[in-house]
Design an enzyme around this catalytic site. Sequence first.
Site, PDB file in Angstrom:
ATOM      1  N   GLN A   1       0.769  -1.201   0.066  1.00  0.00           N
ATOM      2  CA  GLN A   1      -0.098  -0.090  -0.060  1.00  0.00           C
ATOM      3  C   GLN A   1       0.881   1.221  -0.150  1.00  0.00           C
ATOM      4  O   GLN A   1       1.830   1.252   0.745  1.00  0.00           O
ATOM      5  CB  GLN A   1      -0.886   0.098   1.167  1.00  0.00           C
TER       6      GLN A   1
ATOM      7  N   HIS B   1     -26.073 -20.124  47.618  1.00  0.00           N
ATOM      8  CA  HIS B   1     -25.927 -21.602  48.097  1.00  0.00           C
ATOM      9  C   HIS B   1     -24.514 -21.824  48.733  1.00  0.00           C
ATOM     10  O   HIS B   1     -24.502 -22.359  49.799  1.00  0.00           O
ATOM     11  CB  HIS B   1     -26.039 -22.539  46.793  1.00  0.00           C
TER      12      HIS B   1
END
Length: 879
Positions: free
Chosen positions: A182, A837
Amino acid sequence: MNPYVLYFSEINKSSLALVGGKGANLGELCRIPGVEVPAGFCITTQAYADFINTSEEFASLLESLRFIDTESLAEIKTIGERIRAHLESLDIPDPIEQEIVHAWKLTGNQHAYAVRSSATAEDLPGASFAGQQDTYLNIKGESELLAHVRKCWASLFTDRAITYRAKNGFDHRKVLLSVVVQQMVFPEVSGIMFTADPVTGNRKVVSIDAAFGLGEALVSGLVNADLYKVRADRIIKRQIAVKKLAIYPLADGDTVKREIPLEWQSEQALADEAILALARVGRLIEEHFGRPQDIEWGYAGGKIYIVQSRPITTLYPLPEVADNRPRVFVSFGHVQMMTDPIRPLGMSIWEKTMAVIDNQYSLVPAGGRLYLDITDSLASWLGRKTAPVMYSKSDALLSSAIAEVIRRRDFIATLRPRKQAAGAKSYTRKSMATIAGSTFEMLFREKIEAPDVSAIAGKVIGELRRDLTRLSGRERLDLIAGHFSKGFEVFMEGIGRPVFAAWMASMLIGWLARHWLGEPSPLDELTKSAPGNVSTEMGLELGDLADVIRPYPSALEYMKEADDAAFLDGLGRVEGGEAIRPAFTAFLAKYGMRCPGEIDITRPRWREKPTQLVPAIVSHIQSAEPGEHRLRFAQGKVEAEQAAQTLLLRLKRKMGGSFKSRLMGKLIRTYREFIGLREYPKYLMVSLLDEYKQAIMEEAARLVERGTVDRAEDVFYLTLEELTAAVTTGQADQGKIAALKEKYAEYEKLKPPRVLTSEGETLFGSYTPRELPAGALAGTPVSSGVVEGRARVITKLEEADLGKGDILVAPFTDPGWTPLFVSASGLVTEVGGLMTHGAVVAREYGIPAVVGVDDATHKIHDGQIIRVDGTQGFVEILE
């Protein structure tokens, strides 16, 4: 189409196999009006394949990567250097070289170029692979270009790239490399832009990092960068950094680091107008790709250039909702103590259930988890006051995260409640009736008695089992779709009042103890060995089972290696098997519907996979004497009764002692009688889920016979509606099932936030700063006492190995983890609160526990010696 070179204008998202993720994204960027992309081309993966195929030696080098030890840096370094050196020594075949040179000349051989890798497993939605291969800047001339193309190909085998692929399960042989060539832009300012805030996840905020010179200095971490944040075309943050260095191009190629003049170092790198223009470009790119983007940009000559864009892969997925109304969601998994992903079948059952119970509090999927929409609650003043308190009993950090959202007044002001549905009003009325009934029961009824929960559940389960047996196909699945909410109705009407009474009693006991005696809550002592807790009873019965097995070592060895399908039958062939098999069968008949993560119907139950229980049995035998678990439970009951008597005697000596003692005694009786029932609603829910699952798996087996699915377990990746359609039509989307299996493998790697907003913000909660020992990990104290021991970090029950005195460290514990509590001397979890729990069972067993320790299973290593302070709420790593 040229097999070796493609120009950006010829590339789109369908070109991934030829040009990799980076190349495909550049091709797409070139198609967006208003986005400026420097010209260039991609050297295709076909060129790379033909290049490496010129070498027979390379194939053997590649094969050696299959057996590499990903933890051995020296081994990775050695093989990586060999592969790179070999590739850089190979000649590029003439046809490939000619095409590269031709494309370079056509694009402009007078320009300098950036040469970047673009792998086929790079810049993808699920894995960015960012920075795994090399980038070369300011490359000039034909020979330099070809040399750096070869270097780029070789960089597919950098040490970091090899390690990343190996650890993420990518086959080295299937990852190919394209090279992006590029034109260079020489920007005055460059940087990175995220179209969603990478820290908070907020999709409404664009975050921009900016520094002088080429962006490589910023990407590689050489320099500090300015930080700008933009929301709705307005700059909401400017954080100006001292920028001492920059990277600039040299005239004859390559780059150089230079010191920035002192007077420029603290200047804002990018002007306000350019910041806003850049943010608008970012939104254009995001809109094109349809998801938030990580974008590299440069600013040169008054123009914005985009040189790369990839998906942001670190954002937690957002719930999909029907409108754009601002919303707040809380993690259902953190409330239910199960934060693993739930497959589509399991999620759809919960979604339908919540829709039936209360349209105001819908459940929605996100990242493989379920989230509860609490927008309507936070839209009201009362809801904002009560929500943090309500959720604090489930998970303190969840409460903190909700409070953090509430403090954001600008966002809270945008919340609007929906029109309340008739079903929601009915549910609200039931809730208010439960609260009223609980208050009466707790304060005014002298004689209290726990309801017969077994009879209540037995009636519901018996009716369900009868109906499921007489139905089949679509009718059977339709029954399941509308049935689950009955469990909640039973909870509200049958045992909701006593459970809520126990919760209210616990709050008042703690408050009155502080107010009348100036002491912390005595609940830890009062909870020990409370009656009627089905999870505790299960743990005790597992201890009984372990004691039956204990005298027969050969049977225990068989169980360690046994196959699930023949587990019980095989016991008949080993010494002691005839005594063990009926005991094991009875245990599974009563508790076989349970398992870790049991709210997900797709999880294997103990009746399906009994070997899950073997490690817990082995741990019990190793850590306890015969009958010790029953003696400890009996002792706990005595200690609780003594603690209650001591507390009441002390209150009698206070002013108004008779009244105080009588009221506290009533509260303690209410609490002791009813607190055990809090585990029963989930027991009932899990029992119902197991009945559904057995029916569903029968239908799934028929789908396998018809060739609709390959395996019965494939139906787990269908919603209940999709499963019903498959049973009706005999057709299912196999491609979708395969894709969801891959997606759920990705979901398992995600850490679910406790709170999500519709803007994408993720909140995990935090503790108020307090004095702790140096290096201690903060958490929530839920069971008092201090214990030191070896940490056993356990993420799967079937991998448990607890010895005497060991401390269980787990991501969460639901009732399916209860078998390990008998052996553990202490508990540390990442999720939890005072009434969850793990906390309740830890108090019943009298073991110190700290919950809500963020990331505990990673910060604490298996085998380390740790100290758990369940009174003050922290964990110290001692060794």
